[in-house]
Scaffold this motif. Structure first.
Motif, PDB file in Angstrom:
ATOM      1  N   ILE A  47       1.132  -0.608  -0.092  1.00  0.00           N
ATOM      2  CA  ILE A  47      -0.113   0.284   0.350  1.00  0.00           C
ATOM      3  C   ILE A  47       0.723   0.857  -0.155  1.00  0.00           C
ATOM      4  CG2 ILE A  47      -1.433   1.177   0.784  1.00  0.00           C
ATOM      5  CD1 ILE A  47      -2.377  -1.764   2.556  1.00  0.00           C
ATOM      6  N   VAL A  48       0.698   2.120  -0.672  1.00  0.00           N
ATOM      7  CA  VAL A  48       1.517   3.512  -1.387  1.00  0.00           C
ATOM      8  C   VAL A  48       0.360   4.167  -0.134  1.00  0.00           C
ATOM      9  CG1 VAL A  48       1.844   5.395  -1.710  1.00  0.00           C
ATOM     10  CG2 VAL A  48       2.691   2.586  -3.182  1.00  0.00           C
ATOM     11  N   SER A  49       0.943   4.809   0.614  1.00  0.00           N
ATOM     12  CA  SER A  49       0.844   6.009   1.750  1.00  0.00           C
ATOM     13  C   SER A  49       1.717   7.182   1.507  1.00  0.00           C
ATOM     14  CB  SER A  49       0.530   5.987   2.833  1.00  0.00           C
ATOM     15  OG  SER A  49       1.714   4.928   3.526  1.00  0.00           O
ATOM     16  N   ILE A  50       1.159   8.658   2.096  1.00  0.00           N
ATOM     17  CA  ILE A  50       2.225   9.725   1.843  1.00  0.00           C
ATOM     18  C   ILE A  50       2.059  10.636   3.931  1.00  0.00           C
ATOM     19  CG2 ILE A  50       2.307  12.350   1.143  1.00  0.00           C
ATOM     20  CD1 ILE A  50       1.010  11.444  -1.349  1.00  0.00           C
ATOM     21  N   VAL A  51       3.269  10.564   3.579  1.00  0.00           N
ATOM     22  CA  VAL A  51       3.344  10.756   5.680  1.00  0.00           C
ATOM     23  C   VAL A  51       2.186  12.383   5.654  1.00  0.00           C
ATOM     24  CG1 VAL A  51       4.426  12.001   7.444  1.00  0.00           C
ATOM     25  CG2 VAL A  51       5.328   9.424   5.696  1.00  0.00           C
ATOM     26  N   MET A  52       1.627  13.095   6.430  1.00  0.00           N
ATOM     27  CA  MET A  52       0.820  14.084   6.822  1.00  0.00           C
ATOM     28  C   MET A  52       0.945  15.117   7.830  1.00  0.00           C
ATOM     29  SD  MET A  52      -0.892  13.506   4.050  1.00  0.00           S
ATOM     30  CE  MET A  52      -2.183  14.690   4.202  1.00  0.00           C
ATOM     31  N   TRP A  53       1.965  13.630   9.004  1.00  0.00           N
ATOM     32  CA  TRP A  53       2.284  14.898  10.129  1.00  0.00           C
ATOM     33  C   TRP A  53       3.179  13.281  10.493  1.00  0.00           C
ATOM     34  CZ3 TRP A  53       1.189  11.729  14.401  1.00  0.00           C
ATOM     35  CH2 TRP A  53      -0.241  11.147  14.461  1.00  0.00           C
ATOM     36  N   SER A  54       4.403  14.007  11.362  1.00  0.00           N
ATOM     37  CA  SER A  54       4.873  14.009  12.637  1.00  0.00           C
ATOM     38  C   SER A  54       5.715  14.594  14.049  1.00  0.00           C
ATOM     39  CB  SER A  54       6.214  13.346  11.584  1.00  0.00           C
ATOM     40  OG  SER A  54       6.525  12.538  12.622  1.00  0.00           O
ATOM     41  N   ASN A  55       5.351  13.407  14.552  1.00  0.00           N
ATOM     42  CA  ASN A  55       5.263  14.196  15.935  1.00  0.00           C
ATOM     43  C   ASN A  55       6.315  13.709  17.161  1.00  0.00           C
ATOM     44  OD1 ASN A  55       3.358  15.756  16.311  1.00  0.00           O
ATOM     45  ND2 ASN A  55       1.675  14.350  16.568  1.00  0.00           N
ATOM     46  N   LYS A  56       7.417  13.959  17.143  1.00  0.00           N
ATOM     47  CA  LYS A  56       8.242  12.952  18.549  1.00  0.00           C
ATOM     48  C   LYS A  56       7.274  12.855  19.877  1.00  0.00           C
ATOM     49  CE  LYS A  56      13.237  13.017  19.675  1.00  0.00           C
ATOM     50  NZ  LYS A  56      14.254  13.650  19.891  1.00  0.00           N
ATOM     51  N   ASN A  57       8.152  11.374  20.048  1.00  0.00           N
ATOM     52  CA  ASN A  57       7.193  10.767  20.651  1.00  0.00           C
ATOM     53  C   ASN A  57       7.834   9.591  21.911  1.00  0.00           C
ATOM     54  OD1 ASN A  57       5.364   9.797  22.652  1.00  0.00           O
ATOM     55  ND2 ASN A  57       3.960   8.763  21.972  1.00  0.00           N
ATOM     56  N   ASN A  58       8.661  10.413  22.953  1.00  0.00           N
ATOM     57  CA  ASN A  58       9.643   9.529  23.730  1.00  0.00           C
ATOM     58  C   ASN A  58      10.056   8.895  23.127  1.00  0.00           C
ATOM     59  OD1 ASN A  58       8.194  10.152  26.401  1.00  0.00           O
ATOM     60  ND2 ASN A  58       6.567   8.654  25.697  1.00  0.00           N
ATOM     61  N   GLY A  59      11.444   9.517  22.247  1.00  0.00           N
ATOM     62  CA  GLY A  59      11.779   8.890  21.568  1.00  0.00           C
ATOM     63  C   GLY A  59      12.342   7.570  20.768  1.00  0.00           C
ATOM     64  N   ASN A  60      10.807   7.757  19.917  1.00  0.00           N
ATOM     65  CA  ASN A  60      10.191   7.289  18.431  1.00  0.00           C
ATOM     66  C   ASN A  60       9.182   8.824  17.927  1.00  0.00           C
ATOM     67  OD1 ASN A  60      11.010   4.991  18.650  1.00  0.00           O
ATOM     68  ND2 ASN A  60       9.627   4.632  20.362  1.00  0.00           N
ATOM     69  N   TYR A  61       8.897   8.300  16.969  1.00  0.00           N
ATOM     70  CA  TYR A  61       7.751   8.941  16.127  1.00  0.00           C
ATOM     71  C   TYR A  61       6.658   8.527  16.130  1.00  0.00           C
ATOM     72  CZ  TYR A  61      12.108  11.856  15.633  1.00  0.00           C
ATOM     73  OH  TYR A  61      13.533  12.263  15.851  1.00  0.00           O
ATOM     74  N   ARG A  62       6.032   9.300  16.091  1.00  0.00           N
ATOM     75  CA  ARG A  62       4.477   8.682  16.293  1.00  0.00           C
ATOM     76  C   ARG A  62       3.669   9.952  14.585  1.00  0.00           C
ATOM     77  NH1 ARG A  62      -0.059   7.302  19.964  1.00  0.00           N
ATOM     78  NH2 ARG A  62      -1.843   7.800  19.058  1.00  0.00           N
ATOM     79  N   ILE A  63       3.260   8.858  13.431  1.00  0.00           N
ATOM     80  CA  ILE A  63       3.361   9.305  12.354  1.00  0.00           C
ATOM     81  C   ILE A  63       1.745   9.287  12.024  1.00  0.00           C
ATOM     82  CG2 ILE A  63       4.123   9.234  10.110  1.00  0.00           C
ATOM     83  CD1 ILE A  63       6.779   8.398  11.246  1.00  0.00           C
ATOM     84  N   GLY A  64       1.795  10.184  10.982  1.00  0.00           N
ATOM     85  CA  GLY A  64      -0.006   9.215  10.290  1.00  0.00           C
ATOM     86  C   GLY A  64       0.001  10.058   9.000  1.00  0.00           C
ATOM     87  N   ALA A  65      -0.404   8.971   8.275  1.00  0.00           N
ATOM     88  CA  ALA A  65      -0.230   8.744   6.361  1.00  0.00           C
ATOM     89  C   ALA A  65      -0.759   8.158   5.856  1.00  0.00           C
ATOM     90  CB  ALA A  65       0.774   7.891   6.484  1.00  0.00           C
ATOM     91  N   GLN A  66      -1.388   9.015   5.249  1.00  0.00           N
ATOM     92  CA  GLN A  66      -2.605   8.770   4.347  1.00  0.00           C
ATOM     93  C   GLN A  66      -2.576   8.055   2.697  1.00  0.00           C
ATOM     94  OE1 GLN A  66      -4.087  12.562   3.095  1.00  0.00           O
ATOM     95  NE2 GLN A  66      -5.635  12.011   1.881  1.00  0.00           N
ATOM     96  N   TYR A  67      -3.851   7.147   2.984  1.00  0.00           N
ATOM     97  CA  TYR A  67      -3.084   6.351   1.558  1.00  0.00           C
ATOM     98  C   TYR A  67      -3.595   7.019  -0.009  1.00  0.00           C
ATOM     99  CZ  TYR A  67      -5.271   2.540   4.546  1.00  0.00           C
ATOM    100  OH  TYR A  67      -5.322   1.886   5.732  1.00  0.00           O
ATOM    101  N   ALA A  68      -2.395   6.711  -1.014  1.00  0.00           N
ATOM    102  CA  ALA A  68      -2.190   7.712  -1.723  1.00  0.00           C
ATOM    103  C   ALA A  68      -3.550   7.106  -2.999  1.00  0.00           C
ATOM    104  CB  ALA A  68      -0.951   7.217  -2.948  1.00  0.00           C
TER     105      ALA A  68
END
Length: 90
Positions: free
Chosen positions: A69-90
């Motif tokens: 599934i191809v997707s595009i990152v819409m947002w990214s937030n640093k969270n306790n040493g990792n990154y919490r990320i939201g991606a929308q399907y392309a």
């Protein structure tokens, strides 16, 4: 808390692999990443990553049903040493 989203989110704890297509020093790079999903909708996914993906990065998600599934990152937030990320399907 009142949910403002119009699309139902399905919680997930599935671990998947991904290929991220990013620019590094003006060169296109393909990075293999292990992702931890936290929710899935009909429009996209939310996941945790150790790599700092940024909005507009393109991902190829390798899902358990053997369908990419191809997707595009819409947002990214640093969270306790990792990154919490939201991606929308392309």
């Amino acid at each position: 808390m009142i949910e403002k989203r119009s699309i139902h989110r399905q919680p997930s704890s599935e671990k998947i692999q991904s290929v991220a297509i990013v620019l590094v020093d003006r060169e296109v790079s393909h990075l293999k990443l292990d992702l931890q999903l936290f929710d899935v909708t009909s429009k996209g996914v939310g996941f945790l990553s150790t790599y700092p993906l940024q909005p507009s990065h393109v991902l190829i998600l390798k899902c358990s049903n053997e369908r990419d599934i191809v997707s595009i990152v819409m947002w990214s937030n640093k969270n306790n040493g990792n990154y919490r990320i939201g991606a929308q399907y392309a």
